[in-house]
Scaffold this motif. Structure first.
Motif, PDB file in Angstrom:
ATOM      1  N   ARG A 111      -3.428  -3.084  -5.902  1.00 50.85           N
ATOM      2  CA  ARG A 111      -2.470  -2.973  -7.003  1.00 50.85           C
ATOM      3  C   ARG A 111      -3.125  -3.343  -8.338  1.00 50.85           C
ATOM      4  NH1 ARG A 111       2.914  -3.430  -6.167  1.00 50.85           N
ATOM      5  NH2 ARG A 111       2.542  -4.776  -4.345  1.00 50.85           N
ATOM      6  N   ARG A 112      -3.864  -4.452  -8.332  1.00 55.34           N
ATOM      7  CA  ARG A 112      -4.529  -4.873  -9.572  1.00 55.34           C
ATOM      8  C   ARG A 112      -5.527  -3.820 -10.048  1.00 55.34           C
ATOM      9  NH1 ARG A 112      -4.430  -9.938  -6.764  1.00 55.34           N
ATOM     10  NH2 ARG A 112      -6.567  -9.632  -6.027  1.00 55.34           N
ATOM     11  N   PHE A 113      -6.250  -3.229  -9.120  1.00 57.45           N
ATOM     12  CA  PHE A 113      -7.215  -2.196  -9.482  1.00 57.45           C
ATOM     13  C   PHE A 113      -6.541  -1.033 -10.197  1.00 57.45           C
ATOM     14  CE2 PHE A 113      -9.437   1.778  -8.307  1.00 57.45           C
ATOM     15  CZ  PHE A 113     -10.695   1.522  -8.837  1.00 57.45           C
ATOM     16  N   ARG A 114      -5.470  -0.505  -9.610  1.00 50.33           N
ATOM     17  CA  ARG A 114      -4.773   0.633 -10.227  1.00 50.33           C
ATOM     18  C   ARG A 114      -4.184   0.238 -11.582  1.00 50.33           C
ATOM     19  NH1 ARG A 114      -7.238   4.610  -8.155  1.00 50.33           N
ATOM     20  NH2 ARG A 114      -7.087   4.771  -5.886  1.00 50.33           N
ATOM     21  N   GLU A 115      -3.605  -0.935 -11.669  1.00 48.59           N
ATOM     22  CA  GLU A 115      -2.980  -1.370 -12.925  1.00 48.59           C
ATOM     23  C   GLU A 115      -4.000  -1.483 -14.052  1.00 48.59           C
ATOM     24  OE1 GLU A 115       0.752  -4.083 -11.194  1.00 48.59           O
ATOM     25  OE2 GLU A 115      -1.134  -5.034 -11.807  1.00 48.59           O
ATOM     26  N   GLN A 116      -5.209  -1.931 -13.726  1.00 47.75           N
ATOM     27  CA  GLN A 116      -6.167  -2.250 -14.783  1.00 47.75           C
ATOM     28  C   GLN A 116      -7.125  -1.122 -15.139  1.00 47.75           C
ATOM     29  OE1 GLN A 116      -7.907  -6.283 -14.708  1.00 47.75           O
ATOM     30  NE2 GLN A 116      -6.551  -6.709 -12.989  1.00 47.75           N
ATOM     31  N   VAL A 117      -7.299  -0.140 -14.250  1.00 45.40           N
ATOM     32  CA  VAL A 117      -8.276   0.905 -14.576  1.00 45.40           C
ATOM     33  C   VAL A 117      -7.646   2.244 -14.916  1.00 45.40           C
ATOM     34  CG1 VAL A 117      -9.937  -0.208 -13.026  1.00 45.40           C
ATOM     35  CG2 VAL A 117      -8.705   1.813 -12.245  1.00 45.40           C
ATOM     36  N   THR A 118      -6.409   2.484 -14.477  1.00 47.79           N
ATOM     37  CA  THR A 118      -5.871   3.836 -14.573  1.00 47.79           C
ATOM     38  C   THR A 118      -5.672   4.285 -16.013  1.00 47.79           C
ATOM     39  OG1 THR A 118      -4.776   3.588 -12.428  1.00 47.79           O
ATOM     40  CG2 THR A 118      -3.980   5.356 -13.870  1.00 47.79           C
ATOM     41  N   GLU A 119      -5.165   3.417 -16.865  1.00 49.20           N
ATOM     42  CA  GLU A 119      -4.869   3.842 -18.230  1.00 49.20           C
ATOM     43  C   GLU A 119      -6.112   4.253 -19.001  1.00 49.20           C
ATOM     44  OE1 GLU A 119      -0.732   1.534 -19.327  1.00 49.20           O
ATOM     45  OE2 GLU A 119      -2.619   0.528 -19.798  1.00 49.20           O
ATOM     46  N   THR A 120      -7.252   3.678 -18.684  1.00 51.40           N
ATOM     47  CA  THR A 120      -8.485   3.995 -19.409  1.00 51.40           C
ATOM     48  C   THR A 120      -9.347   5.016 -18.687  1.00 51.40           C
ATOM     49  OG1 THR A 120      -8.509   1.777 -20.370  1.00 51.40           O
ATOM     50  CG2 THR A 120     -10.581   2.997 -20.396  1.00 51.40           C
ATOM     51  N   ALA A 121      -9.508   4.853 -17.385  1.00 54.32           N
ATOM     52  CA  ALA A 121     -10.395   5.738 -16.630  1.00 54.32           C
ATOM     53  C   ALA A 121      -9.650   6.882 -15.960  1.00 54.32           C
ATOM     54  CB  ALA A 121     -11.159   4.947 -15.576  1.00 54.32           C
ATOM     55  N   GLY A 122      -8.324   6.771 -15.857  1.00 52.47           N
ATOM     56  CA  GLY A 122      -7.577   7.780 -15.128  1.00 52.47           C
ATOM     57  C   GLY A 122      -7.799   7.646 -13.629  1.00 52.47           C
ATOM     58  N   PHE A 123      -7.195   8.544 -12.875  1.00 51.82           N
ATOM     59  CA  PHE A 123      -7.386   8.550 -11.426  1.00 51.82           C
ATOM     60  C   PHE A 123      -8.661   9.286 -11.032  1.00 51.82           C
ATOM     61  CE2 PHE A 123      -2.730   7.966 -11.635  1.00 51.82           C
ATOM     62  CZ  PHE A 123      -2.577   6.906 -10.759  1.00 51.82           C
ATOM     63  N   TYR A 124      -9.071  10.242 -11.841  1.00 57.07           N
ATOM     64  CA  TYR A 124     -10.128  11.156 -11.409  1.00 57.07           C
ATOM     65  C   TYR A 124     -11.530  10.666 -11.752  1.00 57.07           C
ATOM     66  CZ  TYR A 124      -6.370  14.089  -9.968  1.00 57.07           C
ATOM     67  OH  TYR A 124      -5.257  14.566  -9.311  1.00 57.07           O
ATOM     68  N   ASN A 125     -11.638   9.484 -12.328  1.00 62.70           N
ATOM     69  CA  ASN A 125     -12.922   8.802 -12.418  1.00 62.70           C
ATOM     70  C   ASN A 125     -13.025   7.700 -11.372  1.00 62.70           C
ATOM     71  OD1 ASN A 125     -14.385  10.147 -14.535  1.00 62.70           O
ATOM     72  ND2 ASN A 125     -12.859   9.328 -15.966  1.00 62.70           N
ATOM     73  N   THR A 126     -12.166   7.771 -10.355  1.00 55.09           N
ATOM     74  CA  THR A 126     -12.266   6.905  -9.181  1.00 55.09           C
ATOM     75  C   THR A 126     -12.545   7.787  -7.967  1.00 55.09           C
ATOM     76  OG1 THR A 126      -9.904   6.945  -8.630  1.00 55.09           O
ATOM     77  CG2 THR A 126     -10.632   5.296 -10.226  1.00 55.09           C
ATOM     78  N   VAL A 127     -12.827   7.158  -6.830  1.00 53.56           N
ATOM     79  CA  VAL A 127     -13.318   7.934  -5.681  1.00 53.56           C
ATOM     80  C   VAL A 127     -12.471   7.735  -4.428  1.00 53.56           C
ATOM     81  CG1 VAL A 127     -15.669   7.898  -6.581  1.00 53.56           C
ATOM     82  CG2 VAL A 127     -14.969   6.140  -4.938  1.00 53.56           C
ATOM     83  N   GLY A 128     -11.187   7.439  -4.603  1.00 46.72           N
ATOM     84  CA  GLY A 128     -10.355   7.256  -3.425  1.00 46.72           C
ATOM     85  C   GLY A 128     -10.643   5.927  -2.757  1.00 46.72           C
ATOM     86  N   PHE A 129     -10.680   5.932  -1.436  1.00 50.86           N
ATOM     87  CA  PHE A 129     -10.828   4.686  -0.688  1.00 50.86           C
ATOM     88  C   PHE A 129     -11.985   4.793   0.295  1.00 50.86           C
ATOM     89  CE2 PHE A 129      -9.745   2.084   3.113  1.00 50.86           C
ATOM     90  CZ  PHE A 129      -9.779   0.829   2.518  1.00 50.86           C
ATOM     91  N   ASN A 130     -12.747   3.717   0.474  1.00 51.08           N
ATOM     92  CA  ASN A 130     -13.643   3.607   1.631  1.00 51.08           C
ATOM     93  C   ASN A 130     -13.488   2.227   2.249  1.00 51.08           C
ATOM     94  OD1 ASN A 130     -15.727   1.856   0.302  1.00 51.08           O
ATOM     95  ND2 ASN A 130     -15.989   3.681  -0.954  1.00 51.08           N
ATOM     96  N   ASP A 131     -13.678   2.150   3.540  1.00 47.50           N
ATOM     97  CA  ASP A 131     -13.282   0.935   4.265  1.00 47.50           C
ATOM     98  C   ASP A 131     -14.375  -0.121   4.355  1.00 47.50           C
ATOM     99  OD1 ASP A 131     -14.811   1.825   6.822  1.00 47.50           O
ATOM    100  OD2 ASP A 131     -13.401   3.457   6.449  1.00 47.50           O
ATOM    101  N   ASP A 132     -15.651   0.254   4.211  1.00 50.23           N
ATOM    102  CA  ASP A 132     -16.751  -0.718   4.156  1.00 50.23           C
ATOM    103  C   ASP A 132     -16.654  -1.765   5.262  1.00 50.23           C
ATOM    104  OD1 ASP A 132     -19.036  -1.996   3.133  1.00 50.23           O
ATOM    105  OD2 ASP A 132     -17.820  -3.382   1.966  1.00 50.23           O
ATOM    106  N   THR A 133     -16.619  -1.325   6.516  1.00 46.13           N
ATOM    107  CA  THR A 133     -16.383  -2.293   7.590  1.00 46.13           C
ATOM    108  C   THR A 133     -17.329  -2.101   8.759  1.00 46.13           C
ATOM    109  OG1 THR A 133     -14.696  -3.255   9.031  1.00 46.13           O
ATOM    110  CG2 THR A 133     -14.637  -0.873   8.746  1.00 46.13           C
ATOM    111  N   ARG A 134     -17.560  -3.201   9.482  1.00 47.24           N
ATOM    112  CA  ARG A 134     -18.217  -3.168  10.784  1.00 47.24           C
ATOM    113  C   ARG A 134     -17.193  -3.067  11.910  1.00 47.24           C
ATOM    114  NH1 ARG A 134     -21.155  -6.358   7.529  1.00 47.24           N
ATOM    115  NH2 ARG A 134     -23.417  -6.127   7.577  1.00 47.24           N
ATOM    116  N   ALA A 135     -15.938  -3.340  11.587  1.00 55.51           N
ATOM    117  CA  ALA A 135     -14.879  -3.421  12.596  1.00 55.51           C
ATOM    118  C   ALA A 135     -14.285  -2.025  12.816  1.00 55.51           C
ATOM    119  CB  ALA A 135     -13.805  -4.400  12.152  1.00 55.51           C
ATOM    120  N   PHE A 136     -14.855  -1.282  13.746  1.00 52.81           N
ATOM    121  CA  PHE A 136     -14.517   0.132  13.934  1.00 52.81           C
ATOM    122  C   PHE A 136     -13.026   0.350  14.147  1.00 52.81           C
ATOM    123  CE2 PHE A 136     -14.455   3.750  17.159  1.00 52.81           C
ATOM    124  CZ  PHE A 136     -14.431   4.738  16.192  1.00 52.81           C
TER     125      PHE A 136
END
Length: 475
Positions: free
Chosen positions: A400-425
């Motif tokens: 939530r904090r990420f979307r609130e703080q970056v969207t107004e300046t960078a928009g959605f399309y300068n982000t890359v969606g989600f990645n899980d970065d995990t060892r826990a398959f």
């Protein structure tokens, strides 16, 4: 501190949606469109051996506790020793070996995870993957162990079967340049259709502070038949390994430097610095400058071979030296630190920031940089995109904090969606489900406030769940 002996485990279908009925209804509609989209996991740390050999995962402890530093760092913080959890030591001294007893310790202390993302992920795994009906505590520990253990012995719970069941379209592991990628070769030659690719993580041979750095650089030379005491041939060796990784599906590189500092030295300066760090007699500033120069060199290489570059600085690695010396890396003792991007990235951006054929994804563990530095940078430089809330912040509130703080300046399309970065398959579907729910919740608020239309929100939900990652990582 635990609950009743047999408390029902029930996942509320409206979890993480707004309590406001208008916003909740919108989120429900958005989520219904994306919940079953294929999973793209382009940045992760699962073991490729699992998919190469497709053997049983063994037992619940080996699968759900030992590989997951989110789990054992919480237990360690409460005074539960890693030895009692069976975490392997460097020197081979004895630790707990009975997986059922380790599981009982975990179950007895599962209440420690209340309100954390780990509780969300694990209860999703328990309910959706294994069909367990009661919550985990000391009274249900053996029931859990027996049910999960029995499931893991069946063909339906082997790695490849679960990969297909989870609807994973692509999963990237992460390997060192010194890795032979034998498991990826075996996957490729097996005829299995699951798309498991590698990612190039050069830290062992680009970070002078990495343990065994000089030996690693020498091993790189042996592997590539090049003289890696020469800076020119050292760079050639890295390009050669990148090409090998790319031949086995790699679309990205991954750089875990302590800071985001970059440098743009002359070739003579770089050669001199390289010779100095190879001697082992160098300062902290020398190491920092060399790492920064290597980020700029890697960006230049990406312009040649097209690999997407991921930079995720800001972690004080192995903060607990006692744990590091006894158990090694990645044992839950990496701590976020303050990170500068505007000044640190300037040398690299001065050289390549204008290039539209270069793709650099920035991550952060320092949330204070979202609106002040990262969003303005990504909102200007064509080569930059922002990675999602990561590691300590891959949580509902972090998202939530990420979307609130970056969207107004960078928009959605300068982000890359989600990645899980995990060892826990087994947690991969749970993590993506949390991300999709939180994005739909955020979009529903924008719709309810008449800031975007519901049609726009539907398109954005698809992009955030699938399309942006596919495009950013060239999948």
């Amino acid at each position: 501190m635990n609950s009743r002996k047999k408390e029902l485990l029930s996942l509320n279908p409206n979890r993480l949606f707004s309590a406001d009925p208008t916003q909740r209804a919108i989120a429900q509609r958005l989520y219904a469109d994306v919940k079953n989209l294929p999973i793209l996991s382009p940045h992760g740390h699962t073991d490729p051996r699992w998919f190469a050999e497709d053997a049983s995962f063994g037992n619940p402890t080996e699968l759900l506790i030992k590989p997951d530093h989110y789990v054992f760092r919480m237990l360690y913080s409460q005074g539960i020793s890693m030895e009692s959890l069976g975490i392997r030591t460097h020197d081979g001294t004895a630790t707990a070996s009975d997986p059922r007893e380790i599981w009982r310790i975990f179950a007895q202390h599962f209440y420690l995870f209340r309100g954390t993302p780990s509780q969300l992920w694990l209860e999703h795994v328990f309910s959706e993957v294994f069909g367990l009906e009661h919550r985990l505590n000391e009274h249900t520990a053996d029931e859990y162990y027996d049910r999960i253990n029995a499931a893991l012995q069946s063909d339906a719970y082997r790695p490849r079967a679960l990969f297909d069941r989870f609807n994973i379209e692509c999963l990237a592991t992460t390997e060192s340049p010194l890795d032979t990628l034998e498991h990826h070769i075996k996957i490729r030659d097996s005829g299995w259709q699951g798309n498991v690719i590698t990612a190039f993580r050069p830290d062992p041979v680009t970070d002078p502070d990495f343990e065994g750095f000089r030996e690693n650089v020498s091993a790189l030379g042996e592997l590539t038949q090049l003289d890696t005491s020469s800076y020119t041939q050292y760079l050639q060796a890295l390009m050669q390994r990148r090409a090998f990784f790319k031949s086995l599906g790699a679309t990205s590189t991954d750089h875990g430097n302590p800071t985001a500092i970059t440098a743009d030295l002359t070739r003579e300066q770089a050669q001199s610095l390289f010779e100095k760090v190879l001697t082992g007699d160098f300062s902290a500033q020398d190491a920092e400058t060399f790492r920064g120069q290597m980020l700029t060199e890697m960006a230049a290489m990406s312009l040649e071979d097209g690999l997407v570059m991921q930079i995720h600085p800001g972690s004080h690695r192995n903060h607990n030296q006692t744990v590091f010396k006894r158990f090694g890396r990645d044992k839950g003792a990496d701590i976020p630190s303050q990170t500068n991007y505007v000044d640190a990235l300037k040398p690299l951006l001065n050289k390549f920031g204008h290039r539209t054929d270069l793709s650099i994804i920035l991550f952060t563990l320092d949330e204070t940089t979202y609106s002040r530095e990262l969003a303005p940078l990504a909102g200007h430089y064509p080569c930059l995109k922002l990675g999602p809330s990561w590691w300590f912040h891959d949580s509902p509130e972090g998202m939530r904090r990420f979307r609130e703080q970056v969207t107004e300046t960078a928009g959605f399309y300068n982000t890359v969606g989600f990645n899980d970065d995990t060892r826990a398959f087994l947690s991969i579907p749970a993590r993506h489900d949390v991300a999709r729910r939180m994005d739909c919740t955020w979009l529903a608020q924008l719709v309810a406030e008449h800031r975007i239309t519901e049609d726009d929100a539907q398109a954005l939900a698809q992009d955030l769940s699938y399309n942006l990652a596919k495009r950013a990582y060239k999948l």
